[in-house]
Design a protein around this motif. Structure first.
Motif, PDB file in Angstrom:
ATOM      1  N   GLN A   1      -3.719   5.248  -5.966  1.00  0.00           N
ATOM      2  CA  GLN A   1      -4.613   4.480  -5.088  1.00  0.00           C
ATOM      3  C   GLN A   1      -5.391   3.436  -5.889  1.00  0.00           C
ATOM      4  N   ARG A   2      -5.820   3.801  -7.095  1.00  0.00           N
ATOM      5  CA  ARG A   2      -6.568   2.868  -7.940  1.00  0.00           C
ATOM      6  C   ARG A   2      -5.696   1.670  -8.319  1.00  0.00           C
TER       7      ARG A   2
ATOM      8  N   VAL B   1       1.488   4.206  -1.503  1.00  0.00           N
ATOM      9  CA  VAL B   1       0.965   5.160  -2.485  1.00  0.00           C
ATOM     10  C   VAL B   1       2.058   6.154  -2.897  1.00  0.00           C
TER      11      VAL B   1
ATOM     12  N   ILE C   1      -5.525  -0.527  -5.217  1.00  0.00           N
ATOM     13  CA  ILE C   1      -6.811  -1.191  -4.960  1.00  0.00           C
ATOM     14  C   ILE C   1      -7.061  -2.308  -5.976  1.00  0.00           C
TER      15      ILE C   1
ATOM     16  N   LYS D   1      -4.954   9.791  -6.930  1.00  0.00           N
ATOM     17  CA  LYS D   1      -6.103   8.920  -7.216  1.00  0.00           C
ATOM     18  C   LYS D   1      -5.697   7.723  -8.060  1.00  0.00           C
TER      19      LYS D   1
ATOM     20  N   GLN E   1       3.076   7.197  -6.614  1.00  0.00           N
ATOM     21  CA  GLN E   1       2.770   8.587  -6.966  1.00  0.00           C
ATOM     22  C   GLN E   1       4.037   9.352  -7.364  1.00  0.00           C
TER      23      GLN E   1
ATOM     24  N   ASN F   1       0.815  -1.226   0.000  1.00  0.00           N
ATOM     25  CA  ASN F   1       0.000   0.000   0.000  1.00  0.00           C
ATOM     26  C   ASN F   1       0.844   1.269   0.000  1.00  0.00           C
TER      27      ASN F   1
END
Length: 193
Positions: free
Chosen positions: A121-122, A106, A125, A118, A110, A104
């Protein structure tokens, strides 16, 4: 359709290569990771992914099957196209992408040019479960290593070191020895900063 190409290397650039197969020159778009693995010998074999669109047929080349699999996983995410996936594989090692998704992380995803919060994160996920399952990564070991890495990084920042420089050094240390303790990571990083 086309899963691999073997032939004579005609042209080698950081973004693409041309391989001659029986008189037909195929242009393959490559990541910087693959580019760094391509030897300067005449005969070359690359694993491929063929992308067919209305206006183009584009071949992507990979030195390793594992990189191709990561590429295919990335382009399955809504909002990640082939060029973005190639940029991701040029910015980070495929293993770093796998680890970032599995833990996780990010911030790491990023940090790639063109990837916002976003989208990062997508990616996590959509792909975390697949990455954990396909690569048989134990979620606890990833988070434990990351905790040690994060603790070492915050300690180095407190000591006044630049986070980006410290992160590069710490990543190398953790990659070389994933079970390294926080103290040893900091000690080794101080020697290299």
């Amino acid at each position: 359709m086309i899963t691999q190409i073997k032939g004579r290397l005609i042209e080698k650039n950081p973004t693409d290569v041309v391989i001659d197969c029986n008189g037909v020159g195929y242009q393959l778009h490559v990541s910087l990771h693959t580019f760094s693995l391509i030897p300067d010998q005449e005969v070359l074999q690359l694993y491929t992914h063929l992308q067919i669109k209305e206006d183009s047929h584009t071949l992507f080349g990979f030195a390793e099957k594992s990189e191709r699999e990561i590429f295919r996983l990335l382009i399955s995410v809504s909002g990640i196209g082939a060029s973005t996936a190639r940029t991701m594989l040029s910015s980070l090692h495929p293993d770093q992408i796998k680890e970032a998704i599995a833990s996780n992380d990010v911030a790491t995803i990023q940090s790639i040019k063109g990837i916002g919060a976003k989208t990062a994160q997508r990616v996590i996920i959509d792909l975390k479960d697949k990455i954990l399952k396909v690569y048989n990564i134990d979620e606890l070991s990833v988070s434990q290593n990351n905790t040690n890495k994060d603790e070492a990084l915050s300690a180095l920042e407190t000591l006044g070191f630049n986070r980006k420089q410290a992160e590069k050094v710490v990543d190398k240390i953790v990659k070389a020895n994933p079970t390294e303790t926080v103290e040893n990571i900091i000690k080794q990083a101080l020697k290299n900063l």
